[in-house]
Every structure is written in C-alpha cells, then in structure tokens.
Design a protein around this motif. Sequence first.
Motif, PDB file in Angstrom:
ATOM      1  N   PHE A   1      16.023   2.076  18.052  1.00  0.00           N
ATOM      2  CA  PHE A   1      15.925   0.619  18.218  1.00  0.00           C
ATOM      3  C   PHE A   1      17.224   0.065  18.803  1.00  0.00           C
ATOM      4  CE2 PHE A   1      13.368   1.480  14.264  1.00  0.00           C
ATOM      5  CZ  PHE A   1      12.135   1.478  14.898  1.00  0.00           C
ATOM      6  N   THR A   2      17.791   0.789  19.747  1.00  0.00           N
ATOM      7  CA  THR A   2      19.113   0.455  20.277  1.00  0.00           C
ATOM      8  C   THR A   2      19.193  -0.974  20.793  1.00  0.00           C
ATOM      9  OG1 THR A   2      19.445   2.765  20.884  1.00  0.00           O
ATOM     10  CG2 THR A   2      20.886   1.142  21.939  1.00  0.00           C
ATOM     11  N   ARG A   3      18.248  -1.369  21.620  1.00  0.00           N
ATOM     12  CA  ARG A   3      18.347  -2.700  22.233  1.00  0.00           C
ATOM     13  C   ARG A   3      18.294  -3.839  21.215  1.00  0.00           C
ATOM     14  NH1 ARG A   3      15.671  -0.221  27.203  1.00  0.00           N
ATOM     15  NH2 ARG A   3      17.242  -0.630  28.800  1.00  0.00           N
ATOM     16  N   PRO A   4      17.276  -3.903  20.343  1.00  0.00           N
ATOM     17  CA  PRO A   4      17.258  -5.035  19.398  1.00  0.00           C
ATOM     18  C   PRO A   4      18.415  -5.005  18.402  1.00  0.00           C
ATOM     19  CG  PRO A   4      15.413  -3.538  18.966  1.00  0.00           C
ATOM     20  CD  PRO A   4      16.069  -3.088  20.233  1.00  0.00           C
ATOM     21  N   VAL A   5      18.803  -3.828  17.949  1.00  0.00           N
ATOM     22  CA  VAL A   5      19.911  -3.741  16.992  1.00  0.00           C
ATOM     23  C   VAL A   5      21.219  -4.133  17.674  1.00  0.00           C
ATOM     24  CG1 VAL A   5      21.249  -2.191  15.508  1.00  0.00           C
ATOM     25  CG2 VAL A   5      18.760  -2.037  15.535  1.00  0.00           C
ATOM     26  N   ALA A   6      21.432  -3.670  18.892  1.00  0.00           N
ATOM     27  CA  ALA A   6      22.650  -4.029  19.631  1.00  0.00           C
ATOM     28  C   ALA A   6      22.700  -5.534  19.882  1.00  0.00           C
ATOM     29  CB  ALA A   6      22.720  -3.259  20.945  1.00  0.00           C
ATOM     30  N   PHE A   7      21.538  -6.162  20.094  1.00  0.00           N
ATOM     31  CA  PHE A   7      21.487  -7.607  20.281  1.00  0.00           C
ATOM     32  C   PHE A   7      21.987  -8.325  19.026  1.00  0.00           C
ATOM     33  CE2 PHE A   7      19.227 -11.678  20.013  1.00  0.00           C
ATOM     34  CZ  PHE A   7      19.643 -12.269  21.213  1.00  0.00           C
ATOM     35  N   VAL A   8      21.508  -7.902  17.879  1.00  0.00           N
ATOM     36  CA  VAL A   8      21.931  -8.509  16.607  1.00  0.00           C
ATOM     37  C   VAL A   8      23.431  -8.281  16.393  1.00  0.00           C
ATOM     38  CG1 VAL A   8      21.700  -8.352  14.092  1.00  0.00           C
ATOM     39  CG2 VAL A   8      19.652  -8.356  15.542  1.00  0.00           C
ATOM     40  N   LEU A   9      23.905  -7.057  16.648  1.00  0.00           N
ATOM     41  CA  LEU A   9      25.319  -6.746  16.423  1.00  0.00           C
ATOM     42  C   LEU A   9      26.218  -7.493  17.403  1.00  0.00           C
ATOM     43  CD1 LEU A   9      25.134  -2.917  15.639  1.00  0.00           C
ATOM     44  CD2 LEU A   9      25.143  -4.866  14.043  1.00  0.00           C
ATOM     45  N   SER A  10      25.767  -7.663  18.636  1.00  0.00           N
ATOM     46  CA  SER A  10      26.540  -8.433  19.610  1.00  0.00           C
ATOM     47  C   SER A  10      26.713  -9.868  19.120  1.00  0.00           C
ATOM     48  CB  SER A  10      25.848  -8.407  20.976  1.00  0.00           C
ATOM     49  OG  SER A  10      26.551  -9.196  21.901  1.00  0.00           O
ATOM     50  N   GLY A  11      25.623 -10.453  18.665  1.00  0.00           N
ATOM     51  CA  GLY A  11      25.700 -11.815  18.127  1.00  0.00           C
ATOM     52  C   GLY A  11      26.579 -11.900  16.905  1.00  0.00           C
ATOM     53  N   MET A  12      26.474 -10.897  16.044  1.00  0.00           N
ATOM     54  CA  MET A  12      27.301 -10.877  14.849  1.00  0.00           C
ATOM     55  C   MET A  12      28.781 -10.869  15.212  1.00  0.00           C
ATOM     56  SD  MET A  12      27.495  -7.995  11.876  1.00  0.00           S
ATOM     57  CE  MET A  12      29.109  -7.285  11.995  1.00  0.00           C
ATOM     58  N   MET A  13      29.140 -10.093  16.218  1.00  0.00           N
ATOM     59  CA  MET A  13      30.544 -10.012  16.598  1.00  0.00           C
ATOM     60  C   MET A  13      31.020 -11.283  17.294  1.00  0.00           C
ATOM     61  SD  MET A  13      31.380  -7.439  15.072  1.00  0.00           S
ATOM     62  CE  MET A  13      33.085  -7.633  15.459  1.00  0.00           C
ATOM     63  N   ALA A  14      30.127 -11.970  18.007  1.00  0.00           N
ATOM     64  CA  ALA A  14      30.497 -13.260  18.591  1.00  0.00           C
ATOM     65  C   ALA A  14      30.794 -14.261  17.474  1.00  0.00           C
ATOM     66  CB  ALA A  14      29.383 -13.771  19.503  1.00  0.00           C
ATOM     67  N   VAL A  15      29.930 -14.296  16.465  1.00  0.00           N
ATOM     68  CA  VAL A  15      30.151 -15.188  15.321  1.00  0.00           C
ATOM     69  C   VAL A  15      31.442 -14.798  14.606  1.00  0.00           C
ATOM     70  CG1 VAL A  15      29.274 -15.841  13.042  1.00  0.00           C
ATOM     71  CG2 VAL A  15      27.729 -15.763  15.005  1.00  0.00           C
ATOM     72  N   ALA A  16      31.655 -13.498  14.394  1.00  0.00           N
ATOM     73  CA  ALA A  16      32.875 -13.043  13.717  1.00  0.00           C
ATOM     74  C   ALA A  16      34.119 -13.500  14.468  1.00  0.00           C
ATOM     75  CB  ALA A  16      32.870 -11.517  13.592  1.00  0.00           C
ATOM     76  N   TYR A  17      34.076 -13.427  15.795  1.00  0.00           N
ATOM     77  CA  TYR A  17      35.241 -13.855  16.568  1.00  0.00           C
ATOM     78  C   TYR A  17      35.512 -15.340  16.361  1.00  0.00           C
ATOM     79  CZ  TYR A  17      38.519 -14.999  20.148  1.00  0.00           C
ATOM     80  OH  TYR A  17      39.634 -15.473  20.781  1.00  0.00           O
ATOM     81  N   PHE A  18      34.462 -16.161  16.513  1.00  0.00           N
ATOM     82  CA  PHE A  18      34.675 -17.607  16.456  1.00  0.00           C
ATOM     83  C   PHE A  18      34.928 -18.117  15.038  1.00  0.00           C
ATOM     84  CE2 PHE A  18      32.717 -17.300  20.671  1.00  0.00           C
ATOM     85  CZ  PHE A  18      33.713 -17.960  21.398  1.00  0.00           C
ATOM     86  N   VAL A  19      34.442 -17.400  14.024  1.00  0.00           N
ATOM     87  CA  VAL A  19      34.668 -17.828  12.641  1.00  0.00           C
ATOM     88  C   VAL A  19      36.004 -17.305  12.105  1.00  0.00           C
ATOM     89  CG1 VAL A  19      33.835 -17.522  10.260  1.00  0.00           C
ATOM     90  CG2 VAL A  19      32.232 -18.129  12.080  1.00  0.00           C
ATOM     91  N   ALA A  20      36.307 -16.036  12.367  1.00  0.00           N
ATOM     92  CA  ALA A  20      37.468 -15.408  11.726  1.00  0.00           C
ATOM     93  C   ALA A  20      38.715 -15.333  12.597  1.00  0.00           C
ATOM     94  CB  ALA A  20      37.094 -14.000  11.269  1.00  0.00           C
ATOM     95  N   HIS A  21      38.561 -15.324  13.915  1.00  0.00           N
ATOM     96  CA  HIS A  21      39.728 -15.090  14.774  1.00  0.00           C
ATOM     97  C   HIS A  21      40.151 -16.313  15.579  1.00  0.00           C
ATOM     98  CE1 HIS A  21      39.715 -10.813  13.856  1.00  0.00           C
ATOM     99  NE2 HIS A  21      38.400 -10.848  14.006  1.00  0.00           N
ATOM    100  N   ALA A  22      39.220 -16.934  16.271  1.00  0.00           N
ATOM    101  CA  ALA A  22      39.563 -18.041  17.161  1.00  0.00           C
ATOM    102  C   ALA A  22      40.290 -19.199  16.468  1.00  0.00           C
ATOM    103  CB  ALA A  22      38.314 -18.544  17.889  1.00  0.00           C
TER     104      ALA A  22
END
Length: 131
Positions: A68-89
């Motif tokens: 399930f590479t594509r759907p799981v990678a989609f979720v993980l990509s979004g998770m990392m975008a949120v992580a960046y803007f919540v925890a780092h930016a």
Amino acid sequence: MPNLDAWAPRVLSLLRIITALLFLQHGLMKLFGFPGPQEGAPDPLPPLLIAAAWLEIVGGGLVAIGLFTRPVAFVLSGMMAVAYFVAHAPANFYPALNHGEPAILYCFVFLYLVVAGGGIWSVDALVRKRP
C-alpha cells in the motif's frame, strides 16, 4: 557512460526501503526507547506524539515492504508537513535553524513515493504481477 535508466526502478526501491527504515526508527525511539530514547521527547508522550509514533512504526513498516505504498506514503507525507509546521516552523523561519530539515525531506520523499510507487522490489509489484 553506461545507461543508468535501467537502474532507476531498483534505486527507487532502495530509496523507499532505506527511508522507511529510518522513519520507522523514530517511532520505535518514541514508544520503546529503541535503539535509544528520542532526544527532546516529553515523558510521558502526549496523545499526538503517541499517534505520530504509531504512524511512524506501522506506516514505516508498510512502506519498507512496499505494501500500500502510495496511500501510506500520502498519509506520512501529510504527517510530516504537519510536524514541520507544528513543531519546527514556530521556532524559526529557517529549517537549518529550527531543525526541520528531516521533516521536510521525509515529507517530499514520501510525496515522491505517492507518485512513483514502491518500485520493483515491493509487495505492491508482486501483487500486480498476479494474474
């Protein structure tokens, strides 16, 4: 110069596997302290970080084997975008100063995997070959 195009599907699979195993490690560090505790993680972990850790473990495992590479990678990509803007930016505008470079890299590698798929060395590729 030899034609490197023939190697592209194999290197895609290697990129997927190595990225996923490195990503999975972050979840293991948060939840189980393996191979060591995650630096800066609060104890006890808040629910958001527990959810992130399980996504890192389960999602990283699925991407590592290429299931399930594509759907799981989609979720993980979004998770990392949120992580960046919540925890780092909020700490600083510049990723080099806010320590957000790994989050950005994971976000875009996973986004690439959404488009490219898991490559030839994946469970997804095995399933596609079945009649």
